[in-house]
Design a protein around this motif. Structure first.
Motif, PDB file in Angstrom:
ATOM      1  N   ILE A 160       0.863  -1.185   0.000  1.00  0.00           N
ATOM      2  CA  ILE A 160       0.000   0.000   0.000  1.00  0.00           C
ATOM      3  C   ILE A 160       0.900   1.235   0.000  1.00  0.00           C
ATOM      4  CG2 ILE A 160      -1.855   1.235   1.158  1.00  0.00           C
ATOM      5  CD1 ILE A 160      -2.644  -1.530   0.140  1.00  0.00           C
ATOM      6  N   LEU A 161       0.723   2.100  -1.011  1.00  0.00           N
ATOM      7  CA  LEU A 161       1.492   3.338  -1.127  1.00  0.00           C
ATOM      8  C   LEU A 161       0.738   4.450  -0.410  1.00  0.00           C
ATOM      9  CD1 LEU A 161       3.882   4.909  -2.363  1.00  0.00           C
ATOM     10  CD2 LEU A 161       2.458   5.292  -4.380  1.00  0.00           C
ATOM     11  N   VAL A 162       1.445   5.156   0.487  1.00  0.00           N
ATOM     12  CA  VAL A 162       0.847   6.241   1.264  1.00  0.00           C
ATOM     13  C   VAL A 162       1.558   7.542   0.898  1.00  0.00           C
ATOM     14  CG1 VAL A 162       0.332   7.122   3.561  1.00  0.00           C
ATOM     15  CG2 VAL A 162       0.337   4.653   3.144  1.00  0.00           C
ATOM     16  N   LEU A 163       0.806   8.524   0.382  1.00  0.00           N
ATOM     17  CA  LEU A 163       1.319   9.860   0.076  1.00  0.00           C
ATOM     18  C   LEU A 163       0.574  10.860   0.939  1.00  0.00           C
ATOM     19  CD1 LEU A 163       1.448   9.641  -3.824  1.00  0.00           C
ATOM     20  CD2 LEU A 163       3.333   9.315  -2.233  1.00  0.00           C
ATOM     21  N   ALA A 164       1.311  11.880   1.444  1.00  0.00           N
ATOM     22  CA  ALA A 164       0.655  12.809   2.364  1.00  0.00           C
ATOM     23  C   ALA A 164       1.278  14.196   2.259  1.00  0.00           C
ATOM     24  CB  ALA A 164       0.758  12.297   3.798  1.00  0.00           C
ATOM     25  N   LEU A 165       0.467  15.207   2.584  1.00  0.00           N
ATOM     26  CA  LEU A 165       0.916  16.600   2.705  1.00  0.00           C
ATOM     27  C   LEU A 165       0.507  17.094   4.083  1.00  0.00           C
ATOM     28  CD1 LEU A 165      -0.059  18.110  -0.769  1.00  0.00           C
ATOM     29  CD2 LEU A 165       2.247  17.681   0.075  1.00  0.00           C
ATOM     30  N   ASP A 166       1.434  17.768   4.749  1.00  0.00           N
ATOM     31  CA  ASP A 166       1.150  18.288   6.084  1.00  0.00           C
ATOM     32  C   ASP A 166       0.266  19.530   5.948  1.00  0.00           C
ATOM     33  OD1 ASP A 166       1.071  19.138   8.651  1.00  0.00           O
ATOM     34  OD2 ASP A 166       3.235  19.105   8.990  1.00  0.00           O
ATOM     35  N   ILE A 167      -0.973  19.438   6.435  1.00  0.00           N
ATOM     36  CA  ILE A 167      -1.922  20.563   6.351  1.00  0.00           C
ATOM     37  C   ILE A 167      -2.342  20.986   7.756  1.00  0.00           C
ATOM     38  CG2 ILE A 167      -2.785  19.895   4.072  1.00  0.00           C
ATOM     39  CD1 ILE A 167      -5.199  18.651   5.514  1.00  0.00           C
ATOM     40  N   THR A 168      -1.440  20.759   8.721  1.00  0.00           N
ATOM     41  CA  THR A 168      -1.796  21.057  10.112  1.00  0.00           C
ATOM     42  C   THR A 168      -2.125  22.529  10.292  1.00  0.00           C
ATOM     43  OG1 THR A 168      -0.353  19.256  10.836  1.00  0.00           O
ATOM     44  CG2 THR A 168      -1.027  20.868  12.496  1.00  0.00           C
ATOM     45  N   ASP A 169      -1.243  23.451   9.750  1.00  0.00           N
ATOM     46  CA  ASP A 169      -1.494  24.895   9.896  1.00  0.00           C
ATOM     47  C   ASP A 169      -2.808  25.274   9.227  1.00  0.00           C
ATOM     48  OD1 ASP A 169       0.897  25.058  11.224  1.00  0.00           O
ATOM     49  OD2 ASP A 169       2.044  25.658   9.440  1.00  0.00           O
ATOM     50  N   GLN A 170      -3.011  24.751   8.024  1.00  0.00           N
ATOM     51  CA  GLN A 170      -4.254  25.049   7.300  1.00  0.00           C
ATOM     52  C   GLN A 170      -5.461  24.537   8.078  1.00  0.00           C
ATOM     53  OE1 GLN A 170      -4.308  23.405   3.354  1.00  0.00           O
ATOM     54  NE2 GLN A 170      -6.524  23.589   3.165  1.00  0.00           N
ATOM     55  N   LYS A 171      -5.320  23.319   8.649  1.00  0.00           N
ATOM     56  CA  LYS A 171      -6.437  22.722   9.383  1.00  0.00           C
ATOM     57  C   LYS A 171      -6.735  23.510  10.651  1.00  0.00           C
ATOM     58  CE  LYS A 171      -9.510  19.479   9.510  1.00  0.00           C
ATOM     59  NZ  LYS A 171     -10.492  19.325   8.435  1.00  0.00           N
ATOM     60  N   GLU A 172      -5.652  23.956  11.344  1.00  0.00           N
ATOM     61  CA  GLU A 172      -5.866  24.760  12.551  1.00  0.00           C
ATOM     62  C   GLU A 172      -6.573  26.063  12.202  1.00  0.00           C
ATOM     63  OE1 GLU A 172      -2.026  25.178  14.246  1.00  0.00           O
ATOM     64  OE2 GLU A 172      -2.016  23.167  15.164  1.00  0.00           O
ATOM     65  N   LEU A 173      -6.172  26.678  11.032  1.00  0.00           N
ATOM     66  CA  LEU A 173      -6.847  27.897  10.586  1.00  0.00           C
ATOM     67  C   LEU A 173      -8.318  27.601  10.287  1.00  0.00           C
ATOM     68  CD1 LEU A 173      -6.682  30.880   9.801  1.00  0.00           C
ATOM     69  CD2 LEU A 173      -5.965  30.158   7.498  1.00  0.00           C
ATOM     70  N   GLU A 174      -8.566  26.453   9.637  1.00  0.00           N
ATOM     71  CA  GLU A 174      -9.953  26.074   9.352  1.00  0.00           C
ATOM     72  C   GLU A 174     -10.742  25.893  10.645  1.00  0.00           C
ATOM     73  OE1 GLU A 174      -9.944  22.600   6.993  1.00  0.00           O
ATOM     74  OE2 GLU A 174      -9.189  23.576   5.173  1.00  0.00           O
ATOM     75  N   ILE A 175     -10.066  25.302  11.655  1.00  0.00           N
ATOM     76  CA  ILE A 175     -10.749  25.090  12.939  1.00  0.00           C
ATOM     77  C   ILE A 175     -11.097  26.431  13.578  1.00  0.00           C
ATOM     78  CG2 ILE A 175     -10.440  24.200  15.278  1.00  0.00           C
ATOM     79  CD1 ILE A 175      -8.744  21.954  14.040  1.00  0.00           C
ATOM     80  N   LYS A 176     -10.105  27.407  13.508  1.00  0.00           N
ATOM     81  CA  LYS A 176     -10.382  28.738  14.067  1.00  0.00           C
ATOM     82  C   LYS A 176     -11.541  29.400  13.330  1.00  0.00           C
ATOM     83  CE  LYS A 176      -5.710  29.725  15.779  1.00  0.00           C
ATOM     84  NZ  LYS A 176      -4.526  30.608  15.651  1.00  0.00           N
ATOM     85  N   ILE A 177     -11.480  29.315  11.983  1.00  0.00           N
ATOM     86  CA  ILE A 177     -12.563  29.911  11.188  1.00  0.00           C
ATOM     87  C   ILE A 177     -13.888  29.238  11.523  1.00  0.00           C
ATOM     88  CG2 ILE A 177     -13.439  30.190   8.839  1.00  0.00           C
ATOM     89  CD1 ILE A 177     -10.531  30.480   7.919  1.00  0.00           C
ATOM     90  N   SER A 178     -13.827  27.917  11.700  1.00  0.00           N
ATOM     91  CA  SER A 178     -15.046  27.184  12.043  1.00  0.00           C
ATOM     92  C   SER A 178     -15.595  27.641  13.387  1.00  0.00           C
ATOM     93  CB  SER A 178     -14.751  25.687  12.065  1.00  0.00           C
ATOM     94  OG  SER A 178     -15.883  24.968  12.443  1.00  0.00           O
ATOM     95  N   GLU A 179     -14.655  27.867  14.362  1.00  0.00           N
ATOM     96  CA  GLU A 179     -15.104  28.346  15.671  1.00  0.00           C
ATOM     97  C   GLU A 179     -15.712  29.740  15.554  1.00  0.00           C
ATOM     98  OE1 GLU A 179     -11.702  28.097  18.127  1.00  0.00           O
ATOM     99  OE2 GLU A 179     -11.824  25.905  18.410  1.00  0.00           O
TER     100      GLU A 179
END
Length: 756
Positions: A578-597
């Motif tokens: 199984i090939l796993v490819l990933a991009l770190d979107i932690t900062d973007q996700k935290e921003l999305e969480i703030k915007i969501s809040e």
């Protein structure tokens, strides 16, 4: 005295006592009547009267009467007792008979009696006894039929199971038959007619026989009772067995059987053997019939076995003869083949070599070099792949013309090893075509040795892999780009770690050694494990996944990645990894969480605002309701005023602040000549001549919007009727203001000149 005289004696004594008492009282009465005292002398004197002797006779009469009365009653009582005893006896007989019958006992004996009940019960006994005997006979016959049917089935199984071994079959039959028929001994004689000149019976099985009696197990045809039964093809039943015919020996001594049953094994009027049974008891007819039926079945089975044995023997002889002929033919054929093979081997090897060479030339790039690297031979595929047209362009040239300058250094080492007779080379090799293009091949360089073991030439064979190599290099470039741009890892279908790039190690915060000890499932919390297990199973089953996932990295920190999971299959179509490819979107996700809040906060405020609007709307609705109620009251008041004004003698009209006529009473209709419906809603200017509006300041301000009007002043003005006449009137204007909204009311009085 006997019991029968007790009553007579009792009555006798009673008569004596009665006579004594009666005699005493009579004598006493006579003496008292004569006033004479009672004594013996006076008693004797009384006997002077003869009548007194009659009284004395009571001593004889009364005892005799008592005696005979006792005898009479004794006779009557004895008669009654006899009748009672007879009745009891008959009742006892009836009771005994009824008891026997109720218990099912019909074998008791009872004498005939005159009693009707006893006679009927005895008749019932005889009827039941007859029925019982018939039932026992029927049961006996049923048991015999069942015994026969069960025996036929049992021996049928024996015949089916052992029809391939005559000795085992004969022993099974005679032993089971003796036990089943209660015979104490038995013998099974099989007819041996394989030699027509020596037909005899052979004892193949016996049961409970004395060994000394049957030392000889052979009987000639027609010999003894066995031979007689076979010859006559009839059953022999002998109930008087000679004393010296056979003895049965047991632990209790020796005994001679009393009956002998000999039955031929006959089928289709042919005898195949004889069964001999002996017993101490008589064989019943149904047993004899049963043995005869079994004998017929045994005869049929033995007949089939003999036929099968003969058939098998003939088949075996035929097969042996065929094998001998086949063996002779095979030996002859082998000799011919060896001779032909010797002749064809050389031609065959030549053809195979030519065929192999042609196959290689059609399939592979082929060339031959001498040890110095000079091209000796090149096939058409070699010329075509390297862009040459004929052999003259390449033959006699050095191999270096096909090698790129950059590759010559390492290739020369390989060639020097080959020219000295070293190991062959196998691997990817890049050549240069005539046009300067690269030709990638999967190549083999092999030494061809002479008879002395030296290197005669070097054979080059190859397959064109240029396109595959280009594609492989392209894939390698893409993989390098992915490794540089993305977080990448590979896992087995079980989730076990295989490999990863440095970006993966940096992203999860572990060292490479620590990552090797983890599985893909270690990066997800227990709460997410169930969903991830389902996701992973879908990927393993061929369903790629792409989406955002939260991952637990070192020190239980949470990071968000845009992840792609994709199964990689092997050459058999099975999931290899199984090939796993990933991009770190932690900062973007935290921003999305703030915007969501923030959005949640805004939604909450919006909800509160909506609630305020609802409350305000409720208040507004209440105010509107109150205002409508007020308007209704005003309207009612207006109607009252209009009705009041309607009845006025002066003309009255009302306009709003824009000059629109709202009220026009009856007197106004008469004054102007217009009907109310024609003027209400129209501008008040229609009631005045334009010249008057322009020249009369009072009228001008009255009909002009947003102008200061002359309120409270009575003026004489001129109006224009419907017919165009100008009429002089007195006009008074009033102003009613509600919430800064003006309503003007004009009171008009026509000026009339009265002539006296």
């Amino acid at each position: 005295m006997g019991k029968n005289n007790k009553l007579s004696i009792t009555f006798l004594f009673a008569g004596i006592i009665t006579a004594a008492l009666l005699h005493f009282f009579i004598i006493k009465g006579l003496l008292n009547g004569q006033h004479i005292s009672f004594n013996w002398k006076n008693f004797i004197d009384l006997h002077n009267n003869i009548a007194l002797y009659l009284i004395d006779s009571l001593w004889i009469i009364l005892p005799l009467f008592g005696w005979f009365a006792g005898k009479f009653f004794e006779t009557k009582i004895n008669s009654l007792k006899s009748e009672i005893n007879n009745t009891k006896t008959q009742y006892s007989k009836v009771n005994d008979i009824a008891t026997y019958l109720s218990e099912g006992n019909v074998d008791f004996e009872e004498d005939q009696d005159n009693n009707k009940i006893i006679r009927k019960l005895l008749g019932l006994r005889d009827s039941l006894k007859k029925q019982k005997e018939e039932e026992e006979t029927r049961k006996k016959e049923d048991n015999q039929r069942h015994w026969v049917a069960e025996g036929l089935a049992k021996f049928g199984d024996i015949l089916r199971q052992n029809n391939d071994d005559i000795n085992k079959l004969s022993f099974e039959i005679i032993s089971k038959l003796c036990k089943y028929t209660d015979a104490v001994q038995g013998g099974f004689y099989l007819l041996d007619d394989s030699d027509e000149s020596d037909i005899h019976f052979q004892l193949t099985a016996h049961f409970a026989y004395n060994r000394q009696k049957y030392n000889e197990k052979r009987l000639e045809w027609g010999e003894g009772l066995v031979g007689r039964s076979a010859f006559e093809q009839k059953t022999l039943y002998i109930d008087e067995v000679p004393q010296d015919y056979v003895d049965i020996t047991s632990g209790l001594g020796e005994a001679n059987p009393s009956v002998l049953l000999i039955v031929p094994l006959k089928f289709n009027e042919e005898v195949h053997g004889v069964i001999e049974l002996s017993s101490f008891e008589q064989f019943e007819k149904f047993k004899i019939d049963f043995v005869e039926k079994i004998a017929e079945n045994i005869g049929s089975t033995i007949s089939n076995v003999k036929i099968n044995i003969k058939t098998a023997k003939l088949l075996k002889d035929s097969q042996e003869q065929a094998e001998r002929l086949s063996q002779q033919e095979e030996e002859m054929r082998q000799n011919m083949e060896e001779l032909q093979a010797t002749q064809e081997e050389a031609a065959k090897q030549s053809k195979e070599f030519i065929s192999f060479t042609n196959s290689v030339n059609h399939t592979l790039i082929r060339a031959e070099y001498d040890v110095n690297g000079i091209l000796l031979y090149a096939n058409s595929k070699f010329l075509r792949k390297l862009d040459y047209e004929n052999n003259s362009e390449v033959e006699g040239h050095h191999i270096s013309m096909f090698i790129n300058e950059k590759d010559k250094e390492w290739f020369n080492d390989i060639w020097n090893e080959l020219s000295r007779g070293g190991h062959h080379f196998e691997g990817y090799m890049k050549h240069v075509t005539k046009k300067g293009k690269d030709l990638w091949t999967m190549a083999t360089y092999t030494c061809v040795r002479n008879e002395s073991g030296g290197v005669e030439k070097i054979l080059f064979l190859a397959i064109d892999t240029t396109e595959h190599k280009k594609q492989s290099m392209d894939y390698e470039g893409q993989i390098r780009a992915l490794n540089l741009a993305n977080i990448k890892a590979e896992y087995a279908p079980s989730g076990k770690f295989i490999t990863c790039n440095t970006k993966f190690v940096e992203a999860v915060g572990y060292t490479m050694d620590e990552v090797k000890e983890t599985s893909i499932f270690d990066f997800f919390t227990d709460n997410d494990q169930t969903d991830f297990d389902e996701l992973w199973n879908n990927v393993v089953n061929g369903m790629p996944y792409q989406g955002q996932l939260s991952v637990t990295i070192k020190d239980k920190k949470i990071k968000w990645f845009q992840m792609t999971f994709m199964a990689v299959n092997n050459m058999y179509g099975e999931v290899d990894k199984i090939l796993v490819l990933a991009l770190d979107i932690t900062d973007q996700k935290e921003l999305e969480i703030k915007i969501s809040e923030q959005n949640r906060t805004l939604k909450q405020q919006e909800e509160e605002l909506k609630n305020s609007e609802v409350e305000l709307q409720k208040r507004l609705d209440a105010a509107k309701k109150e205002l409508r109620q007020h308007f209704k009251e005003v309207e009612k008041s207006k109607i009252r005023h209009e009705k009041t004004l309607e009845g006025a003698l002066d003309a009255i009209l009302t306009t709003d602040q824009n000059g629109k006529i709202e009220f026009f009473n009856k007197a106004a209709e008469e004054l102007w000549g217009f009907e109310r419906k024609d003027v209400v809603g129209q501008n008040v200017k229609m009631l005045f001549n334009p010249d008057i509006i322009e020249n009369d300041e009072f009228v001008n301000k009255f009909v002009t919007t947003n102008s200061d009007k002359f309120v409270g002043e009575r003026r004489e003005i001129s109006i224009s009727t419907k017919d165009g006449d100008n009429v002089q009137v007195l006009m008074l204007l009033s102003d009613a203001t509600v919430d800064k909204v003006h309503t003007y009311t004009a009171f008009i009085q026509k000026i009339e000149v009265e002539l006296f």
